[in-house]
Design an enzyme around this catalytic site. Sequence first.
Site, PDB file in Angstrom:
ATOM      1  N   ASN A   1       0.857  -1.189   0.000  1.00 48.55           N
ATOM      2  CA  ASN A   1       0.000   0.000   0.000  1.00 48.55           C
ATOM      3  C   ASN A   1       0.891   1.237   0.000  1.00 48.55           C
ATOM      4  OD1 ASN A   1       0.536   0.852   2.868  1.00 48.55           O
ATOM      5  ND2 ASN A   1      -0.291  -1.179   3.223  1.00 48.55           N
TER       6      ASN A   1
ATOM      7  N   ASP B   1      -4.525  -6.312   5.461  1.00 47.64           N
ATOM      8  CA  ASP B   1      -5.551  -7.105   6.140  1.00 47.64           C
ATOM      9  C   ASP B   1      -5.491  -8.569   5.707  1.00 47.64           C
ATOM     10  OD1 ASP B   1      -6.593  -5.013   7.654  1.00 47.64           O
ATOM     11  OD2 ASP B   1      -7.741  -4.263   5.949  1.00 47.64           O
TER      12      ASP B   1
ATOM     13  N   LYS C   1       8.582 -17.197 -10.343  1.00 52.35           N
ATOM     14  CA  LYS C   1       7.743 -16.136 -10.898  1.00 52.35           C
ATOM     15  C   LYS C   1       6.511 -16.756 -11.586  1.00 52.35           C
ATOM     16  CE  LYS C   1       7.910 -12.347 -14.106  1.00 52.35           C
ATOM     17  NZ  LYS C   1       8.522 -11.894 -15.338  1.00 52.35           N
TER      18      LYS C   1
ATOM     19  N   PRO D   1      -3.210 -11.686  10.992  1.00 47.58           N
ATOM     20  CA  PRO D   1      -3.544 -11.404  12.396  1.00 47.58           C
ATOM     21  C   PRO D   1      -3.598  -9.894  12.626  1.00 47.58           C
ATOM     22  CG  PRO D   1      -1.272 -12.131  12.172  1.00 47.58           C
ATOM     23  CD  PRO D   1      -1.895 -12.285  10.825  1.00 47.58           C
TER      24      PRO D   1
ATOM     25  N   ILE E   1      -2.315  -7.211  14.674  1.00 49.89           N
ATOM     26  CA  ILE E   1      -1.189  -7.091  15.607  1.00 49.89           C
ATOM     27  C   ILE E   1      -1.589  -6.235  16.809  1.00 49.89           C
ATOM     28  CG2 ILE E   1       1.203  -6.318  15.841  1.00 49.89           C
ATOM     29  CD1 ILE E   1       1.384  -6.715  12.716  1.00 49.89           C
TER      30      ILE E   1
ATOM     31  N   PHE F   1      -4.178   3.503  15.234  1.00 51.73           N
ATOM     32  CA  PHE F   1      -4.496   4.533  14.245  1.00 51.73           C
ATOM     33  C   PHE F   1      -5.693   4.065  13.437  1.00 51.73           C
ATOM     34  CE2 PHE F   1      -1.666   8.179  13.501  1.00 51.73           C
ATOM     35  CZ  PHE F   1      -0.872   8.044  14.631  1.00 51.73           C
TER      36      PHE F   1
ATOM     37  N   LYS G   1     -13.469   1.029  16.650  1.00 46.24           N
ATOM     38  CA  LYS G   1     -12.195   0.291  16.722  1.00 46.24           C
ATOM     39  C   LYS G   1     -11.601   0.335  18.120  1.00 46.24           C
ATOM     40  CE  LYS G   1     -10.905   0.711  12.095  1.00 46.24           C
ATOM     41  NZ  LYS G   1     -10.213   1.427  11.051  1.00 46.24           N
TER      42      LYS G   1
ATOM     43  N   LYS H   1     -11.141  -3.296  19.664  1.00 48.95           N
ATOM     44  CA  LYS H   1      -9.760  -3.785  19.851  1.00 48.95           C
ATOM     45  C   LYS H   1      -9.254  -3.545  21.272  1.00 48.95           C
ATOM     46  CE  LYS H   1      -8.462  -2.985  14.992  1.00 48.95           C
ATOM     47  NZ  LYS H   1      -7.354  -2.942  14.048  1.00 48.95           N
TER      48      LYS H   1
END
Length: 402
Positions: free
Chosen positions: A210, A279, A289, A307, A309, A325, A339, A343
């Site tokens: 990303n 994710d 390849k 998982p 973390i 975050f 969240k 969490k």
Amino acid sequence: MLSLVNKNILLGITGGIAAYKTPDLVRRLRDLGANVQVVLSKNAGDFVSEIALQAVSGHSVHNYKMDAESESGMGHIDLARWADAVLIAPATANFIARLKNGEADELLTTLCVATNAQIAIAPAMNQQMWANQATQENIKHLESIGVAILGPDSGDQACGEVGLGRMLQPIDLAERTAALFETGSLAGKSVMLTAGPTWEALDPVRGITNHSSGLMGYAIAQAAVEAGAKVTLVTGPTHLAVPNHVNAINVVSALDMQAAVMENIESQDIFIGVAAVADYRPVEVADCKIKKKTDEDTMTITMVKNPDILAGVAALEKPPFTVGFAAETNDVEQYARGKLERKKLDMIAANHVGGNTTGFGTPDNEIKLITKDDIIQLEKASKTQIARQLIEHVSIKFNKAK
Ligand code: C5P
């Protein structure tokens, strides 16, 4: 009470007359609990005896040479890693100039370039040399990169002049060295962060990642160091330089990141998950390849969940103060609060992404810090400034929660 118990202090001695006071300095550092090893610059041996330093430090003294013999004992990289702080006393004008230039032409300068530890210098020179513009500019530069400048003192000088340039007395230097470990709102605390993206391999040359640049996480690591914390940064692949005094652990995938975090989490007081962790990861990673198929226009990759973390850290029996975050494109506060609760976090830093002025890769950010019973808005500012404010709020909440 100032203490250096269990602290490894590398004392670098350069060639000035104040070097004659350094056996006493070694004693004072050891009185505060430090382990002390001594490195002499090329000219220092003219002003102080190696035998005296060896006797008071309890270790053989390293001299200026970086030869096979000294490298076969404790090599220069090991010595640089061993140090919790490097104290250069006395630091001559010449040595200060060489330190400023990042020179690595003898053992002591090389150690200063190779170490991750706090460097402190105790300037000692004639008052004209101290006042000289070049010396002052070198000092300013060293200060700006985090080198602690201890002194100088003023008074009678060995050259017969009176003024600023004397080395601080050994007892003051030992105390000022101990004080280096006691500053800031997170002094003595351990902080671990994750930062950057993860890379989930598909085959040896391709993967899923990303746009996280790592800027926010690295800025927070730097702010935590400034607040006095011992910082461990578990980082995915980025192009950023690791801030001084940060212990970086480089990882690639989410599973690597989880392993590095869990291996080191027990000793942490605070954990801040800034990384943009994938994710999902491909179920299979091809050994070779993957070839293009001439008879098929589509290709399916089966992915499995990684998982979480952050949630894993918060769920530990004795979790550190845990901060997450949440980057959201809409309904920022509502999703972030969800969240925080799901969490079981102590705090979440929520930011809006998808615009083009804050978020991934941009120099600025604007975040809301949300706790069970508070929302603190940090107005748009550079990531460095946002990071300092975030660390300040984290330390306030952390100290209250204790
Ligand atoms: O659920 P979401 O991915 O939006 O949560 C973001 C927060 O969770 C960030 O602090 C991120 O570092 C952390 N996270 C994690 N492990 C994951 C996914 C997210 O630590 N697998």
